[in-house]
Design a protein around this motif. Structure first.
Motif, PDB file in Angstrom:
ATOM      1  N   SER A  57       0.831  -1.227   0.016  1.00  0.00           N
ATOM      2  CA  SER A  57       0.141   0.137   0.193  1.00  0.00           C
ATOM      3  C   SER A  57       0.926   1.133   0.052  1.00  0.00           C
ATOM      4  O   SER A  57       0.649   2.299  -0.622  1.00  0.00           O
ATOM      5  CB  SER A  57      -0.908   0.025   1.255  1.00  0.00           C
ATOM      6  OG  SER A  57      -1.733  -1.001   1.187  1.00  0.00           O
ATOM      7  N   ARG A  62      -2.672  -1.603  -5.732  1.00  0.00           N
ATOM      8  CA  ARG A  62      -4.299  -1.653  -5.381  1.00  0.00           C
ATOM      9  C   ARG A  62      -4.368  -3.080  -4.859  1.00  0.00           C
ATOM     10  O   ARG A  62      -4.050  -3.953  -5.599  1.00  0.00           O
ATOM     11  CB  ARG A  62      -4.761  -1.299  -6.693  1.00  0.00           C
ATOM     12  CG  ARG A  62      -4.711   0.287  -7.075  1.00  0.00           C
ATOM     13  CD  ARG A  62      -5.209   0.348  -8.252  1.00  0.00           C
ATOM     14  NE  ARG A  62      -6.772   0.307  -8.345  1.00  0.00           N
ATOM     15  CZ  ARG A  62      -7.818   0.258  -9.027  1.00  0.00           C
ATOM     16  NH1 ARG A  62      -7.015  -0.279 -10.384  1.00  0.00           N
ATOM     17  NH2 ARG A  62      -8.741   0.080  -9.049  1.00  0.00           N
ATOM     18  N   GLN A  77      -6.629  -3.949   6.819  1.00  0.00           N
ATOM     19  CA  GLN A  77      -6.882  -2.839   5.905  1.00  0.00           C
ATOM     20  C   GLN A  77      -6.921  -1.477   6.340  1.00  0.00           C
ATOM     21  O   GLN A  77      -6.468  -0.503   5.684  1.00  0.00           O
ATOM     22  CB  GLN A  77      -8.501  -3.072   5.444  1.00  0.00           C
ATOM     23  CG  GLN A  77      -9.346  -2.454   4.517  1.00  0.00           C
ATOM     24  CD  GLN A  77     -10.749  -2.452   4.338  1.00  0.00           C
ATOM     25  OE1 GLN A  77     -11.278  -2.896   5.471  1.00  0.00           O
ATOM     26  NE2 GLN A  77     -11.210  -2.374   3.190  1.00  0.00           N
ATOM     27  N   ASN A  78      -7.240  -1.526   7.594  1.00  0.00           N
ATOM     28  CA  ASN A  78      -7.103  -0.075   8.176  1.00  0.00           C
ATOM     29  C   ASN A  78      -5.829   0.348   8.175  1.00  0.00           C
ATOM     30  O   ASN A  78      -5.551   1.764   8.134  1.00  0.00           O
ATOM     31  CB  ASN A  78      -7.628  -0.011   9.573  1.00  0.00           C
ATOM     32  CG  ASN A  78      -9.097  -0.163   9.680  1.00  0.00           C
ATOM     33  OD1 ASN A  78      -9.848   0.179   8.948  1.00  0.00           O
ATOM     34  ND2 ASN A  78      -9.616  -0.647  10.943  1.00  0.00           N
ATOM     35  N   CYS A  80      -3.460  -0.354   6.019  1.00  0.00           N
ATOM     36  CA  CYS A  80      -2.965  -0.304   4.710  1.00  0.00           C
ATOM     37  C   CYS A  80      -3.689   1.168   4.291  1.00  0.00           C
ATOM     38  O   CYS A  80      -3.227   2.062   3.442  1.00  0.00           O
ATOM     39  CB  CYS A  80      -3.662  -1.207   3.687  1.00  0.00           C
ATOM     40  SG  CYS A  80      -2.810  -2.714   3.940  1.00  0.00           S
ATOM     41  N   GLN A  81      -4.903   1.454   4.712  1.00  0.00           N
ATOM     42  CA  GLN A  81      -5.548   2.660   4.273  1.00  0.00           C
ATOM     43  C   GLN A  81      -4.993   4.156   4.701  1.00  0.00           C
ATOM     44  O   GLN A  81      -5.664   5.153   4.305  1.00  0.00           O
ATOM     45  CB  GLN A  81      -7.121   2.582   4.552  1.00  0.00           C
ATOM     46  CG  GLN A  81      -7.688   1.637   3.551  1.00  0.00           C
ATOM     47  CD  GLN A  81      -9.372   1.379   3.653  1.00  0.00           C
ATOM     48  OE1 GLN A  81      -9.670   1.624   4.781  1.00  0.00           O
ATOM     49  NE2 GLN A  81     -10.044   1.014   2.700  1.00  0.00           N
ATOM     50  N   SER A  84      -3.221   3.950   1.284  1.00  0.00           N
ATOM     51  CA  SER A  84      -3.915   3.951  -0.043  1.00  0.00           C
ATOM     52  C   SER A  84      -5.508   3.563   0.326  1.00  0.00           C
ATOM     53  O   SER A  84      -5.601   2.601   1.187  1.00  0.00           O
ATOM     54  CB  SER A  84      -3.270   3.032  -1.057  1.00  0.00           C
ATOM     55  OG  SER A  84      -4.121   2.497  -2.004  1.00  0.00           O
ATOM     56  N   GLN A  85      -6.449   3.916  -0.432  1.00  0.00           N
ATOM     57  CA  GLN A  85      -7.846   3.727  -0.276  1.00  0.00           C
ATOM     58  C   GLN A  85      -8.187   2.408  -1.023  1.00  0.00           C
ATOM     59  O   GLN A  85      -9.129   1.650  -0.627  1.00  0.00           O
ATOM     60  CB  GLN A  85      -8.900   4.785  -0.372  1.00  0.00           C
ATOM     61  CG  GLN A  85      -8.830   5.886   0.356  1.00  0.00           C
ATOM     62  CD  GLN A  85      -9.033   5.505   1.937  1.00  0.00           C
ATOM     63  OE1 GLN A  85     -10.065   5.173   2.248  1.00  0.00           O
ATOM     64  NE2 GLN A  85      -8.163   5.835   2.805  1.00  0.00           N
ATOM     65  N   ASP A  86      -7.511   1.996  -1.823  1.00  0.00           N
ATOM     66  CA  ASP A  86      -7.716   1.087  -2.618  1.00  0.00           C
ATOM     67  C   ASP A  86      -7.441  -0.409  -1.968  1.00  0.00           C
ATOM     68  O   ASP A  86      -6.480  -1.302  -2.574  1.00  0.00           O
ATOM     69  CB  ASP A  86      -7.220   0.942  -4.110  1.00  0.00           C
ATOM     70  CG  ASP A  86      -7.872   1.753  -5.042  1.00  0.00           C
ATOM     71  OD1 ASP A  86      -9.084   1.994  -4.850  1.00  0.00           O
ATOM     72  OD2 ASP A  86      -7.547   2.123  -6.184  1.00  0.00           O
TER      73      ASP A  86
END
Ligand SMILES: NC(=O)c1ccc[n+]([C@@H]2O[C@H](COP(=O)([O-])OP(=O)(O)OC[C@H]3O[C@@H](n4cnc5c(N)ncnc54)[C@H](OP(=O)(O)O)[C@@H]3O)[C@@H](O)[C@H]2O)c1
Length: 228
Positions: A57, A62, A77-78, A80-81, A84-86
């Motif tokens: 990320s 993506r 996911q949190n 990574c975001q 990146s939002q993807d």
């Protein structure tokens, strides 16, 4: 004496220069290589997969990340975001054909295609001497489903997308794909099988001039919960 010295030194110089040239011509700028690459990464709920997801990320990839434990995947996911939002989560048991099919279709839905397939999820039963297994067949089958069939199913379901993108399959393996170790016979056997499968696949891709790269990545010991 001088002549003898040169017969030794010259090949070494040629070898060193060749190594430099090969390194230079195959040089990949990692900082930019992964930008916007559409990647499926399995086993991203913890360990190496989780760290890999965060790093990818940061590099602008993506991602569709998969594992069985959704809550841990959401943690990944949190993290990574921040970069990146993807990053999309798919709960999947990679030992099951239908879950792998779903994983690929979700990846295509979210990312619009697949550039890199990273097969990182793996399972190893608690350390056990082979002769102490009550039902070794069942145990081996369970490990093979996750460690080997994951690659078979995901190759099958994503092959058209990889053809389209001239993509890469990266199989995370282990030194135990080359040498046996006591008390982890099912895991060792599955990693040997993984090497056999992907080596054959790689040759078939070359014979058919498919523009798909297969990389087997045998890691040494890495300090994760499972390994400890
Ligand atoms: N750590 C080492 O020393 C070492 C050395 C050499 C090679 N490797 C290789 O590196 C990779 C990662 O190892 P690791 O140490 O990071 O392992 P880990 O910490 O145990 O993580 C394994 C990951 O695989 C997932 N997983 C397990 N079974 C699954 C299934 N049936 N379906 C979907 N996901 C599943 C787990 O998530 P869920 O439980 O949530 O499903 C978890 O995210 C493996 O391929 C391993 O063979 C590790």
């Amino acid at each position: 004496m001088c002549f003898a010295l040169w017969t030794v030194v010259t090949p070494i110089i040629i070898l060193l220069v060749s190594l430099v040239v090969v390194q230079w011509t195959n040089y990949v700028d990692v900082e930019s290589y992964y930008k916007d690459k559409r990647i499926i990464l399995t086993g991203a709920s913890e360990g190496i997969g989780k760290d890999l997801a965060i790093r990818l990320s940061q590099l602008g990839a993506r991602l569709v990340i998969a594992a069985r434990t959704e809550s841990k995947l959401k943690d990944t996911q949190n993290l990574c975001q921040k970069y990146s939002q993807d990053v999309f989560v798919v709960r999947a048991d990679v030992g099951k054909e239908e879950d792998n099919k779903l994983l690929v279709s979700e990846a295509v839905k979210h990312l619009g295609g697949i550039d890199i397939l990273i097969l990182n999820a793996a399972y190893s039963p608690p350390l056990t001497m082979f002769t102490d297994y009550e039902d070794p067949g069942e145990t081996f089958l369970g490990v093979y489903k996750v460690n080997l069939l994951q690659g078979v199913y995901l190759t099958k379901f994503s092959i058209d997308h990889l053809r389209e993108s001239h993509g890469t399959i990266l199989a995370v393996s282990s030194m135990t794909g080359w040498v046996g170790l006591p008390m982890i016979a099912p895991y060792t056997a599955s990693k040997h099988a993984l090497h056999g499968y992907f080596s054959s696949l790689n040759m078939e891709f070359q014979l058919r001039q498919e523009n798909i790269l297969v990389v087997i990545m045998p890691l040494p010991f890495v300090h994760t919960n499972r390994a400890v």
